[in-house]
Design an enzyme around this catalytic site. Structure first.
Site, PDB file in Angstrom:
ATOM      1  N   ASN A  81     -25.133  16.883  15.023  1.00 42.63           N
ATOM      2  CA  ASN A  81     -26.311  17.387  15.721  1.00 42.63           C
ATOM      3  C   ASN A  81     -27.455  16.378  15.791  1.00 42.63           C
ATOM      4  OD1 ASN A  81     -25.482  19.867  16.661  1.00 42.63           O
ATOM      5  ND2 ASN A  81     -26.090  20.970  14.821  1.00 42.63           N
TER       6      ASN A  81
ATOM      7  N   CYS B 212     -20.113  24.827   9.704  1.00 46.17           N
ATOM      8  CA  CYS B 212     -19.727  24.042  10.877  1.00 46.17           C
ATOM      9  C   CYS B 212     -20.138  22.585  10.733  1.00 46.17           C
ATOM     10  CB  CYS B 212     -20.322  24.637  12.146  1.00 46.17           C
ATOM     11  SG  CYS B 212     -22.080  24.277  12.355  1.00 46.17           S
ATOM     12  N   PHE B 213     -20.829  22.251   9.626  1.00 42.23           N
ATOM     13  CA  PHE B 213     -21.137  20.862   9.260  1.00 42.23           C
ATOM     14  C   PHE B 213     -21.990  20.167  10.312  1.00 42.23           C
ATOM     15  CE2 PHE B 213     -16.575  21.838   8.224  1.00 42.23           C
ATOM     16  CZ  PHE B 213     -16.857  22.422   6.998  1.00 42.23           C
ATOM     17  N   CYS B 214     -22.891  20.930  10.961  1.00 44.63           N
ATOM     18  CA  CYS B 214     -23.783  20.372  11.985  1.00 44.63           C
ATOM     19  C   CYS B 214     -22.994  19.678  13.087  1.00 44.63           C
ATOM     20  CB  CYS B 214     -24.791  19.401  11.367  1.00 44.63           C
ATOM     21  SG  CYS B 214     -25.925  20.162  10.198  1.00 44.63           S
ATOM     22  N   ASN B 215     -21.785  20.171  13.359  1.00 39.80           N
ATOM     23  CA  ASN B 215     -20.925  19.565  14.368  1.00 39.80           C
ATOM     24  C   ASN B 215     -20.321  20.667  15.235  1.00 39.80           C
ATOM     25  OD1 ASN B 215     -18.931  18.090  15.797  1.00 39.80           O
ATOM     26  ND2 ASN B 215     -18.785  16.612  14.129  1.00 39.80           N
TER      27      ASN B 215
END
Length: 453
Positions: free
Chosen positions: A117, A369-372
């Site tokens: 992100n 979601c691991f900023c992805n």
């Protein structure tokens, strides 16, 4: 030679205790020697704000300059070609590029689906400049990006951004794309957050224009210090929308005139973190002393052992317990593995339940979601048809959004390895997963709401 790393785990990384740390893509782990070096340096003399001629200031200026040189050496970058700009983190480095890049008609933004992100956010600057924006999708089952898709997307000029390694799936993208993009008239931003902690980046061979780095990802310490390593020719194309203390050569209030500093300091807003920047140089020396090849070989072997172990996990009826996202082997992938657990009924085990129970068992892994979001959309096969109209749904929470999409969960479980990881960490994780979820039926009652992605 791997015995050396096991010894370091017991000495330099003894503060890990009995915890199993499996979140190196989230943050590296610092060594005791790094903390000792920081304390010794601050105890040796006074250090002051740079940009002055007094002795404490001169001492700080010299250490900051030395750290710049050490970073360029670590990346095998020619100081005549590359500059180091200190930032608070990689996100700050990405913002400098986004807000200063000359987006507009004829200068597009092209990104792969699996960007973090902090890179995705650059699209907002491109949007304001009315530049075209294109995402290159991922291809199942390994969630890679096809070379042909990259070539097809690079059809004008502008900025091409991609990760050297996905922080979701561990997929490593070809660095040869950099030259492909240059030939097509694009500048390149290469995200190395998940790649650089283990793998070398040689900027004399592959020459991206912008490389954002958070040093805690690589070294564990210090936090709050990042860099934008940039080609000087690319920096000359950027236009800063403002100025701040430390960035200008001269400024007038009466005429509202200013001139930015003629070098990389024009992009360093305010006072640098001069008490921690020198810790980057020590940390890079520490990694070299341990041996980058040794670390890389260790985490590759641990990743292979984990992938083999996960594939072997079965319920008593023979059905799989694990769904891995990304490559099933270690070729073209890093030491980051994302997966979901499947319960006895074949349903995805909610990642919030795994996070809670893993923590109680002394395992430090990451879920979500691991900023992805793009990699998540690829992993869960969320297509354009499902997303159509989502901006008008009026949802206010992540859980509402997931329900509208019809998804069984909001993310995955991520395990990643680093300098202090051992074979025992893999065994404890696999033992935990077997004990906790084999033949078990799970639900979502009692779980806290999701707050962000």
């Amino acid at each position: 030679m791997s015995d050396r790393l096991d010894e370091l785990r017991q000495t330099e990384y003894a503060h890990l205790g009995d915890e199993v740390y499996l979140d190196y893509t989230g943050a590296g782990v610092y060594a005791r020697s790094q903390l000792d070096a920081h304390h010794q340096r601050l105890s040796s003399r006074a250090f002051g704000n740079p940009h002055s001629e007094n002795p404490p200031s001169v001492a700080s200026t010299a250490l900051v300059a030395s750290a710049r040189r050490a970073i360029l050496e670590f990346l095998n970058a020619d100081p005549a070609e590359y500059a180091v700009i200190f930032t608070p983190n990689a996100s700050g480095a990405c913002r400098i590029v986004g807000e200063s890049y000359p987006f507009g008609r004829g200068r597009d933004l092209v990104m792969t689906f699996d960007n973090h992100n902090s890179v995705n956010g650059i699209r907002e600057f491109a949007r304001r400049a009315r530049a075209r924006r294109r995402y290159i999708p991922l291809s199942p089952p390994d969630l890679r990006v096809a070379d042909a898709s990259v070539t097809a997307a690079l059809r004008r000029r502008g900025l091409f951004a991609f990760p050297a390694q996905s922080n979701f799936t561990g997929v490593q993208h070809p660095l040869e794309w950099i030259e492909t993009a240059h030939h097509a008239g694009y500048d390149v931003l290469l995200d190395v957050a998940a790649y650089l902690p283990v793998h070398d980046l040689d900027l004399s061979r592959h020459k991206p224009d912008f490389v954002p780095v958070s040093w805690y990802k690589v070294l564990g310490y210090p936090t709050g210090v990042g860099s934008l390593v940039a080609r000087r020719a690319a920096l000359a194309r950027l236009r800063r929308p403002w100025f701040a203390g430390g960035t200008i050569a001269a400024v007038s209030v009466g005429t509202e005139w200013h001139r930015l500093a003629p070098d990389e300091t024009a992009f360093e807003d305010g006072t640098l973190d001069f008490l921690h920047i020198p810790d980057v140089e020590f940390g890079l020396g520490w990694l070299r002393g341990v041996g980058r090849d040794l670390i890389r070989d260790r985490v590759r072997d641990l990743t292979a052992a984990l992938l083999t172990g996960l594939a072997a996990l079965r319920h008593s009826d023979g059905t799989p317990m694990i769904r891995v996202y990304g490559p099933a082997g270690t070729v073209g992938r890093g030491a980051t593995v994302a997966f979901n657990l499947l319960d006895a009924a074949g349903r995805i085990v909610d990642e919030r339940l795994v996070a809670s129970e893993a923590a109680a068992a002394g395992l430090a892994l990451r879920t979500g979601c691991f900023c992805n979001p793009g990699a998540g959309e690829g992993a869960f096969a969320i297509g354009a048809r499902q997303l159509r109209g989502s901006t008008r749904w009026g949802v206010h929470t992540i859980d509402e959004y997931l329900r509208r999409l019809g998804l069984p969960t909001g993310g995955a479980v991520r395990v990643s390895f680093g300098i202090a990881s051992t074979a025992g960490d893999v065994r404890r994780l696999l033992d935990f997963l077997t004990r906790a979820y084999q033949d078990r039926h799970t639900g979502t009652s009692g779980l806290a709401p999701r707050l962000r992605c």
